[in-house]
Design an enzyme around this catalytic site. Structure first.
Site: not given
Ligand code: AMP
Ligand code: ZN
Length: 136
Positions: A88, A95, A101, A103
């Site tokens: 995202n 995002q 990152h 996924h």
């Molecule tokens: P996005 O919406 O693509 O920015 O995804 C962010 C992702 O990060 C989500 O799937 C969250 O569950 C994951 N996330 C947020 N904080 C953490 C964390 N401390 N450790 C692992 N995953 C996380």
């Protein structure tokens, strides 16, 4: 290179513990804290880049190589039967953490997840116009 307010900088560089699946000089691969499915992982570059727009080309290429390696490993270990790679960029695209990152989402038969979009109707004329704008 690190943004002091960025949680993924801290995780990627080991300042905050995570469920790490893989680490090298440039990347850390962790389990998502709120997984879509069993084995949902995130590839994090250790350097801070907000999203794909900011990511150096070289790093982008390495991310995809690592994705290939990790999806093979997760498939072997968890017996998933498919994968979605999701990335995202920007708030409007969903995002929520503004450190690039990727996924890696393992898929299983009838896993109850629906990742996708609602296709809309478009005329051939409009498709042609959009093609011309982008390809020109
Ligand atoms: P996005 O919406 O693509 O920015 O995804 C962010 C992702 O990060 C989500 O799937 C969250 O569950 C994951 N996330 C947020 N904080 C953490 C964390 N401390 N450790 C692992 N995953 C996380
Ligand atoms: Zn960061």
């Amino acid at each position: 290179m690190e943004d002091i307010n960025c949680i993924f900088c801290k995780i990627a560089n080991g300042e905050i513990p995570s469920k790490t699946l893989y680490e090298d000089e440039q990347f850390r691969v962790i389990l998502d804290l709120n997984p879509a499915t069993r084995g949902h992982a995130l590839i994090l570059p250790k350097k801070h880049h907000q999203n794909l727009y900011d990511l150096p080309e070289e790093t982008a290429a390495q991310v995809m190589k690592l994705a290939k390696k990790m999806t093979a490993r997760i498939t072997e270990k968890l017996n998933c039967t498919g994968f979605n790679l999701v990335q995202n960029n920007g708030e409007d695209a969903g995002q929520t953490v503004f450190h690039f990152h990727l996924h890696l989402i393992p898929r299983y038969k009838e896993d109850g997840q629906t990742l996708g979009w609602n296709p809309v109707e478009i005329t051939g004329e409009d498709l042609e116009k959009i093609k011309n704008i982008i390809a020109e």
